[in-house]
Write a protein that holds these residues in place. Structure first.
Motif, PDB file in Angstrom:
ATOM      1  N   ARG A 177      -3.063   0.307   1.513  1.00  0.00           N
ATOM      2  CA  ARG A 177      -2.770   1.703   1.186  1.00  0.00           C
ATOM      3  C   ARG A 177      -3.797   2.663   1.818  1.00  0.00           C
ATOM      4  O   ARG A 177      -4.994   2.440   1.788  1.00  0.00           O
ATOM      5  CB  ARG A 177      -2.847   1.880  -0.338  1.00  0.00           C
ATOM      6  CG  ARG A 177      -2.622   3.306  -0.805  1.00  0.00           C
ATOM      7  CD  ARG A 177      -3.380   3.675  -2.071  1.00  0.00           C
ATOM      8  NE  ARG A 177      -3.506   2.579  -2.984  1.00  0.00           N
ATOM      9  CZ  ARG A 177      -2.554   2.213  -3.846  1.00  0.00           C
ATOM     10  NH1 ARG A 177      -1.407   2.846  -3.862  1.00  0.00           N
ATOM     11  NH2 ARG A 177      -2.768   1.205  -4.660  1.00  0.00           N
ATOM     12  N   GLY A 178      -3.297   3.742   2.384  1.00  0.00           N
ATOM     13  CA  GLY A 178      -4.166   4.786   2.902  1.00  0.00           C
ATOM     14  C   GLY A 178      -4.787   4.471   4.244  1.00  0.00           C
ATOM     15  O   GLY A 178      -5.732   5.136   4.658  1.00  0.00           O
ATOM     16  N   THR A 192      -2.976  -4.489  -0.244  1.00  0.00           N
ATOM     17  CA  THR A 192      -3.527  -3.478  -1.147  1.00  0.00           C
ATOM     18  C   THR A 192      -4.016  -4.104  -2.444  1.00  0.00           C
ATOM     19  O   THR A 192      -5.082  -3.748  -2.950  1.00  0.00           O
ATOM     20  CB  THR A 192      -2.473  -2.398  -1.451  1.00  0.00           C
ATOM     21  OG1 THR A 192      -2.075  -1.770  -0.231  1.00  0.00           O
ATOM     22  CG2 THR A 192      -3.031  -1.345  -2.398  1.00  0.00           C
ATOM     23  N   ASP A 242      -7.215   1.169  -7.282  1.00  0.00           N
ATOM     24  CA  ASP A 242      -6.115   2.097  -7.558  1.00  0.00           C
ATOM     25  C   ASP A 242      -4.870   1.262  -7.858  1.00  0.00           C
ATOM     26  O   ASP A 242      -4.347   0.585  -6.978  1.00  0.00           O
ATOM     27  CB  ASP A 242      -5.878   2.998  -6.351  1.00  0.00           C
ATOM     28  CG  ASP A 242      -4.789   4.027  -6.591  1.00  0.00           C
ATOM     29  OD1 ASP A 242      -4.097   3.926  -7.636  1.00  0.00           O
ATOM     30  OD2 ASP A 242      -4.612   4.916  -5.747  1.00  0.00           O
ATOM     31  N   PRO A 246       1.710   1.264  -3.419  1.00  0.00           N
ATOM     32  CA  PRO A 246       1.826   1.981  -2.145  1.00  0.00           C
ATOM     33  C   PRO A 246       3.282   2.271  -1.823  1.00  0.00           C
ATOM     34  O   PRO A 246       4.173   1.540  -2.241  1.00  0.00           O
ATOM     35  CB  PRO A 246       1.225   0.991  -1.141  1.00  0.00           C
ATOM     36  CG  PRO A 246       1.382  -0.348  -1.775  1.00  0.00           C
ATOM     37  CD  PRO A 246       1.309  -0.129  -3.262  1.00  0.00           C
ATOM     38  N   ARG A 250       6.330   4.341   3.824  1.00  0.00           N
ATOM     39  CA  ARG A 250       5.289   5.163   4.418  1.00  0.00           C
ATOM     40  C   ARG A 250       5.262   5.052   5.944  1.00  0.00           C
ATOM     41  O   ARG A 250       5.252   6.043   6.654  1.00  0.00           O
ATOM     42  CB  ARG A 250       3.945   4.727   3.850  1.00  0.00           C
ATOM     43  CG  ARG A 250       2.747   5.492   4.361  1.00  0.00           C
ATOM     44  CD  ARG A 250       1.513   5.014   3.587  1.00  0.00           C
ATOM     45  NE  ARG A 250       0.329   5.662   4.086  1.00  0.00           N
ATOM     46  CZ  ARG A 250      -0.369   5.233   5.123  1.00  0.00           C
ATOM     47  NH1 ARG A 250       0.048   4.179   5.795  1.00  0.00           N
ATOM     48  NH2 ARG A 250      -1.452   5.868   5.515  1.00  0.00           N
TER      49      ARG A 250
END
Length: 280
Positions: A177-178, A192, A242, A246, A250
């Motif tokens: 993620r990210g 993730t 977190d 996700p 994306r």
């Protein structure tokens, strides 16, 4: 009725009894090595923030040769409750408190087996000599990482920092993620929540071995060094903090936006008249 022979033992028993201490002697080295390995892991997880073994004093004293300087019974009491010994007026505990700027070591609730493994590690370090028993950095808990270690793990994952032995960056097959605008690869699973699923116990050997049909081939001649194993573990541990999921779409969303912009730019160039291009 059992027949006794010279020496008071039946013939069968006389031949079997000496084997028992022999087996114990043969098993002892492997048992000691296993205990020392467990102690090294425990030291890295619980002690290495404040102590070293042969690399000098830190927040607390260098513990190389500690079992030669201190009685084992005293050391056991000190590990259990340093404050109790200090408050009781123990001269050695008071001297340590003064030497290390009044910093009190917190009580350590170790089991007898954990304490024995730690002592086995200290003894092995003494035998190897000063500086010969540095604990593996990969043994440190991923959740204890510094921001710098986490940041390095991210760079190793996305390939902005190359791996020591030239292995492929994780981003080629995995996503977290990210990570970047378009995310990572999809050949392997999304990582993730890898640390949350596997935990410290599962993640450490996974990064050390990198097994599997694809990873085994990719990293057979390019294994991760221990510092890289730890940095990646630290990054994945941080990513797992977190708990929100996700976005599955994306990658496609951002790739679609980039593709649309590129397509519109191309259309603009194609349908611009020569005279308009000449005036620009």
């Amino acid at each position: 009725m059992r027949t006794r022979v010279l020496g008071g033992w039946p013939r069968q028993e006389r031949t079997l009894v000496p084997i028992i201490p022999l087996l114990a002697m043969l098993a002892a080295p492997s048992a000691l090595a296993q205990a020392s390995g467990q102690g090294a892991q425990l030291f890295t997880q619980r002690c290495a923030t404040c102590h070293s073994v042969g690399e000098g004093d830190r927040i607390g004293p260098d513990l190389h040769g500690v079992l030669e300087r201190r009685d084992e019974a005293w050391l056991t009491r000190f590990i259990k409750s340093p404050g109790a010994l200090i408050d009781a007026g123990d001269p050695v505990a008071g001297e340590l408190l003064a030497k290390f700027n009044g910093v009190r070591m917190p009580d350590q609730s170790l089991s007898d087996a954990e304490r024995a493994s730690l002592f086995a590690f200290f003894r092995e370090c003494t035998q190897k000599g000063k500086g010969g028993c540095k604990p593996s950095p990969a043994e440190k808990m991923g959740t204890d990482a510094t921001p710098e270690e986490i940041a390095r793990g991210r760079r190793l994952f996305d390939g902005t920092e190359p791996l020591t032995h030239g292995g492929a960056a994780c981003i080629g097959c995995h996503d977290v993620r990210g990570l970047g605008i378009a995310g990572g690869g999809t050949l392997g699973p999304n990582l993730t929540f890898a640390f949350a699923r596997m935990g410290e116990k599962g993640m450490r050997p996974a990064l050390a071995k990198l097994e599997g049909p694809m990873m085994g081939a990719l990293y057979a001649k390019a294994p991760l060094v221990e510092e890289e194993q730890y940095a990646l573990k630290a990054y994945l541990a941080d990513a797992s903090r977190d708990g929100s999921r996700p976005r599955a779409d994306r990658d496609f969303f951002y790739l679609g936006v980039v593709g649309l912009v590129a397509a519109l730019g191309f259309i603009g160039v194609v349908f611009t008249t020569p005279s308009e291009r000449g005036h620009s």
